[in-house]
Structures are given as structure tokens and as C-alpha cells.
Design a protein around this motif. Sequence first.
Motif, PDB file in Angstrom:
ATOM      1  N   LYS A 106       0.839  -1.193   0.000  1.00 63.20           N
ATOM      2  CA  LYS A 106       0.000   0.000   0.000  1.00 63.20           C
ATOM      3  C   LYS A 106       0.877   1.247   0.000  1.00 63.20           C
ATOM      4  CE  LYS A 106      -4.085  -1.784   2.381  1.00 63.20           C
ATOM      5  NZ  LYS A 106      -4.887  -1.732   3.633  1.00 63.20           N
ATOM      6  N   PRO A 107       0.500   2.257  -0.758  1.00 64.55           N
ATOM      7  CA  PRO A 107       1.282   3.508  -0.740  1.00 64.55           C
ATOM      8  C   PRO A 107       1.367   4.079   0.677  1.00 64.55           C
ATOM      9  CG  PRO A 107      -0.226   3.495  -2.589  1.00 64.55           C
ATOM     10  CD  PRO A 107      -0.587   2.300  -1.746  1.00 64.55           C
ATOM     11  N   THR A 108       2.523   4.577   1.010  1.00 68.08           N
ATOM     12  CA  THR A 108       2.738   5.175   2.319  1.00 68.08           C
ATOM     13  C   THR A 108       2.187   6.592   2.354  1.00 68.08           C
ATOM     14  OG1 THR A 108       4.951   5.747   1.521  1.00 68.08           O
ATOM     15  CG2 THR A 108       4.761   3.780   2.871  1.00 68.08           C
ATOM     16  N   GLY A 109       2.190   7.201   3.533  1.00 73.71           N
ATOM     17  CA  GLY A 109       1.683   8.558   3.690  1.00 73.71           C
ATOM     18  C   GLY A 109       2.532   9.578   2.952  1.00 73.71           C
ATOM     19  N   GLN A 110       1.985  10.767   2.783  1.00 74.64           N
ATOM     20  CA  GLN A 110       2.645  11.797   1.980  1.00 74.64           C
ATOM     21  C   GLN A 110       3.996  12.231   2.538  1.00 74.64           C
ATOM     22  OE1 GLN A 110      -0.092  15.017   1.353  1.00 74.64           O
ATOM     23  NE2 GLN A 110      -1.389  13.846  -0.028  1.00 74.64           N
ATOM     24  N   ASP A 111       4.193  12.093   3.840  1.00 77.13           N
ATOM     25  CA  ASP A 111       5.447  12.531   4.445  1.00 77.13           C
ATOM     26  C   ASP A 111       6.511  11.434   4.439  1.00 77.13           C
ATOM     27  OD1 ASP A 111       4.356  15.004   4.973  1.00 77.13           O
ATOM     28  OD2 ASP A 111       3.599  14.381   6.945  1.00 77.13           O
ATOM     29  N   HIS A 112       6.156  10.250   3.972  1.00 73.98           N
ATOM     30  CA  HIS A 112       7.101   9.126   3.984  1.00 73.98           C
ATOM     31  C   HIS A 112       8.044   9.233   2.780  1.00 73.98           C
ATOM     32  CE1 HIS A 112       8.637   4.995   4.111  1.00 73.98           C
ATOM     33  NE2 HIS A 112       8.174   4.935   5.349  1.00 73.98           N
ATOM     34  N   PRO A 113       9.335   8.926   2.957  1.00 71.60           N
ATOM     35  CA  PRO A 113      10.287   9.080   1.842  1.00 71.60           C
ATOM     36  C   PRO A 113      10.028   8.162   0.652  1.00 71.60           C
ATOM     37  CG  PRO A 113      11.319   8.026   3.754  1.00 71.60           C
ATOM     38  CD  PRO A 113      10.004   8.572   4.214  1.00 71.60           C
ATOM     39  N   GLN A 115       6.974   7.396  -0.479  1.00 69.57           N
ATOM     40  CA  GLN A 115       5.591   7.584  -0.942  1.00 69.57           C
ATOM     41  C   GLN A 115       5.487   7.668  -2.451  1.00 69.57           C
ATOM     42  OE1 GLN A 115       3.811  10.473  -2.195  1.00 69.57           O
ATOM     43  NE2 GLN A 115       1.699   9.891  -1.728  1.00 69.57           N
ATOM     44  N   ALA A 116       6.331   8.472  -3.070  1.00 70.05           N
ATOM     45  CA  ALA A 116       6.250   8.659  -4.522  1.00 70.05           C
ATOM     46  C   ALA A 116       6.492   7.345  -5.258  1.00 70.05           C
ATOM     47  CB  ALA A 116       7.250   9.724  -4.976  1.00 70.05           C
ATOM     48  N   GLU A 117       7.473   6.568  -4.802  1.00 71.87           N
ATOM     49  CA  GLU A 117       7.784   5.309  -5.468  1.00 71.87           C
ATOM     50  C   GLU A 117       6.663   4.288  -5.265  1.00 71.87           C
ATOM     51  OE1 GLU A 117       9.465   2.192  -7.525  1.00 71.87           O
ATOM     52  OE2 GLU A 117       9.840   4.346  -7.588  1.00 71.87           O
ATOM     53  N   SER A 118       6.081   4.224  -4.086  1.00 65.35           N
ATOM     54  CA  SER A 118       5.000   3.265  -3.848  1.00 65.35           C
ATOM     55  C   SER A 118       3.761   3.617  -4.664  1.00 65.35           C
ATOM     56  CB  SER A 118       4.660   3.186  -2.359  1.00 65.35           C
ATOM     57  OG  SER A 118       4.199   4.430  -1.860  1.00 65.35           O
ATOM     58  N   VAL A 119       3.489   4.907  -4.833  1.00 69.73           N
ATOM     59  CA  VAL A 119       2.358   5.333  -5.670  1.00 69.73           C
ATOM     60  C   VAL A 119       2.639   4.981  -7.134  1.00 69.73           C
ATOM     61  CG1 VAL A 119       1.043   7.296  -6.537  1.00 69.73           C
ATOM     62  CG2 VAL A 119       1.604   7.145  -4.106  1.00 69.73           C
ATOM     63  N   ARG A 120       3.838   5.279  -7.592  1.00 69.81           N
ATOM     64  CA  ARG A 120       4.203   4.959  -8.983  1.00 69.81           C
ATOM     65  C   ARG A 120       4.052   3.467  -9.253  1.00 69.81           C
ATOM     66  NH1 ARG A 120       7.637   2.552 -11.874  1.00 69.81           N
ATOM     67  NH2 ARG A 120       8.746   1.788 -10.021  1.00 69.81           N
ATOM     68  N   ARG A 121       4.503   2.640  -8.302  1.00 67.69           N
ATOM     69  CA  ARG A 121       4.430   1.190  -8.490  1.00 67.69           C
ATOM     70  C   ARG A 121       2.984   0.709  -8.553  1.00 67.69           C
ATOM     71  NH1 ARG A 121       7.163  -0.169  -4.297  1.00 67.69           N
ATOM     72  NH2 ARG A 121       9.192  -0.091  -5.325  1.00 67.69           N
ATOM     73  N   LEU A 122       2.115   1.274  -7.685  1.00 68.88           N
ATOM     74  CA  LEU A 122       0.705   0.877  -7.695  1.00 68.88           C
ATOM     75  C   LEU A 122       0.042   1.261  -9.008  1.00 68.88           C
ATOM     76  CD1 LEU A 122      -1.900  -0.134  -6.345  1.00 68.88           C
ATOM     77  CD2 LEU A 122      -2.195   2.167  -5.391  1.00 68.88           C
ATOM     78  N   VAL A 123       0.223   2.495  -9.450  1.00 68.68           N
ATOM     79  CA  VAL A 123      -0.404   2.967 -10.691  1.00 68.68           C
ATOM     80  C   VAL A 123       0.080   2.157 -11.886  1.00 68.68           C
ATOM     81  CG1 VAL A 123      -0.553   4.913 -12.289  1.00 68.68           C
ATOM     82  CG2 VAL A 123      -0.847   5.295  -9.835  1.00 68.68           C
ATOM     83  N   GLN A 124       1.387   1.925 -11.955  1.00 68.70           N
ATOM     84  CA  GLN A 124       1.935   1.153 -13.066  1.00 68.70           C
ATOM     85  C   GLN A 124       1.395  -0.268 -13.065  1.00 68.70           C
ATOM     86  OE1 GLN A 124       6.111  -0.099 -12.866  1.00 68.70           O
ATOM     87  NE2 GLN A 124       6.363   0.522 -15.001  1.00 68.70           N
ATOM     88  N   THR A 125       1.290  -0.874 -11.883  1.00 60.77           N
ATOM     89  CA  THR A 125       0.780  -2.244 -11.789  1.00 60.77           C
ATOM     90  C   THR A 125      -0.665  -2.324 -12.242  1.00 60.77           C
ATOM     91  OG1 THR A 125       2.283  -2.748  -9.957  1.00 60.77           O
ATOM     92  CG2 THR A 125       0.352  -4.163 -10.213  1.00 60.77           C
ATOM     93  N   VAL A 126      -1.487  -1.376 -11.807  1.00 57.93           N
ATOM     94  CA  VAL A 126      -2.905  -1.376 -12.210  1.00 57.93           C
ATOM     95  C   VAL A 126      -3.021  -1.277 -13.725  1.00 57.93           C
ATOM     96  CG1 VAL A 126      -5.036  -0.025 -12.142  1.00 57.93           C
ATOM     97  CG2 VAL A 126      -3.793  -0.494 -10.018  1.00 57.93           C
ATOM     98  N   LYS A 127      -2.234  -0.408 -14.336  1.00 58.22           N
ATOM     99  CA  LYS A 127      -2.294  -0.249 -15.799  1.00 58.22           C
ATOM    100  C   LYS A 127      -1.873  -1.540 -16.511  1.00 58.22           C
ATOM    101  CE  LYS A 127      -1.517   4.754 -16.049  1.00 58.22           C
ATOM    102  NZ  LYS A 127      -0.597   5.832 -16.495  1.00 58.22           N
ATOM    103  N   LEU A 128      -0.804  -2.159 -16.026  1.00 56.82           N
ATOM    104  CA  LEU A 128      -0.328  -3.388 -16.665  1.00 56.82           C
ATOM    105  C   LEU A 128      -1.328  -4.527 -16.487  1.00 56.82           C
ATOM    106  CD1 LEU A 128       3.447  -3.315 -15.645  1.00 56.82           C
ATOM    107  CD2 LEU A 128       2.481  -2.891 -17.916  1.00 56.82           C
ATOM    108  N   MET A 129      -1.895  -4.664 -15.296  1.00 60.28           N
ATOM    109  CA  MET A 129      -2.821  -5.769 -15.047  1.00 60.28           C
ATOM    110  C   MET A 129      -4.140  -5.597 -15.803  1.00 60.28           C
ATOM    111  SD  MET A 129      -1.022  -7.797 -13.300  1.00 60.28           S
ATOM    112  CE  MET A 129       0.422  -7.080 -14.121  1.00 60.28           C
ATOM    113  N   ALA A 130      -4.487  -4.359 -16.129  1.00 61.80           N
ATOM    114  CA  ALA A 130      -5.710  -4.129 -16.900  1.00 61.80           C
ATOM    115  C   ALA A 130      -5.613  -4.746 -18.293  1.00 61.80           C
ATOM    116  CB  ALA A 130      -5.986  -2.629 -17.010  1.00 61.80           C
TER     117      ALA A 130
END
Length: 358
Positions: A106-113, A115-130
Amino acid sequence: MIRILVADDSATVREYLAFLLDQDPALQVVGKARDGLDALEQAERLKPDVIVMDVHMPRMNGYEATRQIMERVPTPIVMVSASSTRYEAATAFEALKAGALTVVEKPTGQDHPTQAESVRRLVQTVKLMAEVKVIRRWPRTRDWGSGVRDRGLISELPSPSPRPLAPGSQKIRLIAIGGSTGAPQVINDILARLPRELGAPILIVQHIAPGFTGGFADWLAQGTRLAVKLAESGEATRPGTVYLAPEGFQTGITTEGRIRLTRESAEEGFCPSASYLFQSVAEAYGRSAIGILMTGMGRDGAAGLKRLREAGGVTIAQDEESCVIFGMPQEAIRQGAVEHVLSPEQIVGAIRSLVNHG
């Protein structure tokens, strides 16, 4: 536009995940479910393109929800987890076995170092799995198969020219396996069918979300008679033991049969990389090794498997029919790296025959 259903028992997390996903113009959250039962009902009603689902939820957890969704309204499912503890990981991997495609943190909170990478990984995974075409899940009595189809043009691929897979003079001393999306459940089934007295060690590189490698090892160990552990630098490999490449390390083998872990750069975008493992095995073991490339997206493993074939090793790719995503095996076949294209059942037979009787 990719339509997404988000399922999580925490209202705060649901809204946060929906907010993150909706930031991408190619994604649209069309439903938010509070537990597995709600996810099942909304999946049948909304017919989303992808479901992003928590592992642990009340009334119905992610495993049971996945099983019923894949039986009733087959949909690409991405499991998300905030914890990689043994219990959490075991449920996540059971969901993969039930038909989910992959697990991400799960993406971490906005203040976590991170956060950006975990969000990128989630978005990319959703697009690929679609893009993965799922089908109705197989009956529960059958373990083999993927419940998914990513149909390639196998007739357009160069045909392997295999040596016979019957026992012969070639003594197999090591097995190397590389896998990505869809591979955990197939690897689990293959290991479950191998004998405790298997006469060779097995080295595995599995592309997996950060923090889940240890849980993957625990989950595999529960279903096989073989010993399963994370590989440690310098340790001597033993027959009948499975060694998983730890995250963040390229994993290889020496001519003396000792694990070699290095902090080298990623190959094909991955560390650990299946190609790195296969190349190391080619140099250290050559014709006394088997290399097996499992289901997965991308190109990792193809170049290394080709090196192993050139060194005289036995090279195998999982067949298209049983792959979740045929990308990695397909690329290896295109490059002439593959000698045998086999189903999981046939891979088990090949290992048992070549290792203990070759």
C-alpha cells in the motif's frame, strides 16, 4: 479509461487509494467497497476493469473474495498490503493462488520518503494488469493453470529444437528458476510435487513487491517437502533445498556451489534479475544445470537463459497455455534461448527425471 474498484475496510485508506488512482488521467475509480462481500457485489454490478483489494477485511477477506470473484465475474485483481508479516503475506499469496494477479505494498503517507515510489508502483501495476485477459477460474480441485490468458502468436515464434528429455549421461547438479507475474502459484505447485530427496538445489529469482520475499519463502515452505530459505552470501548449496534471491541483491552461484550476492545494478530493470542468475549458472555449471523461465511480463531472463543454453544446460520455458502473462517465456523463445516449452506438469516430470536419474 481503466475503471477500478477499490476494496478496503478502512474508509480512510479507501479514500486515499481512490484519490491516488484518480490523479492519473488514464484511471477512474468507479466503486469503493468496505469488505470482501461488498467487493464481490460491486464487482458483479459494476464490471470494473481492475480490482484493487486489501488482504485482510471483515466478513470476507481478500483470499475468499478473490476466489468467488474469479468464479463469478473474472476480473484482474491486484492485492495491496500494508504489512509483510508472515500471516499477512500468507493470505496475500493464497489470494494469488485463487486467481489474483499480483500483490503490491500500500502507498505510504505523503510525508514518507518512499511515498512517490510506492504510488508509482501501484499505478503502473494497475495499468499493466488491466491488459491481462482473465477467464473464469478453474474448478477448485485443479491446481494447474493460471485462470488467465494473454494470448501470444506462438505459431510465429521460432520452434525450439530440443534434445530428448529422457535420462541420459548429463548429470544435473543445479536448477535455476526465474519468474514474475503469475509465477508464485505455479512455483508453489511445482515444488509441492518434488521429492524430499531431490538430488539438486534450486535457486529462484521471483519479481515481487518489496518486503514480501520472506513471506513468500514461508508460504512456499508450507506446501513442499523441500527446505526453503532466503539465500545467504557465501553459503554452500545443498540438494533438496530451495534458495530464494533476497530483494536488492543480484544472486548467483560459484563453481564450488556457494551463493554469491552482490549489489550490482539492475538488469532489465530488476534486482534480483533472472538473467543475472541464469548467466551465473551458465558460467559455473554449464551443461549440468537446468534453467526454467516462468510466466511474467517483460524481457528479464531471456538473455541469461540463452547463455545457459549455449553453455550446454537444459533450458525450459513455461508454455503459453498455463502462463498468466507469456511475455518473459515468449521473449526467451524469440531469442532462441529455449530448448523445451513445457506445461507445469511436464516441468515437474522433467526435473524428477533429469535430476534423480540423469
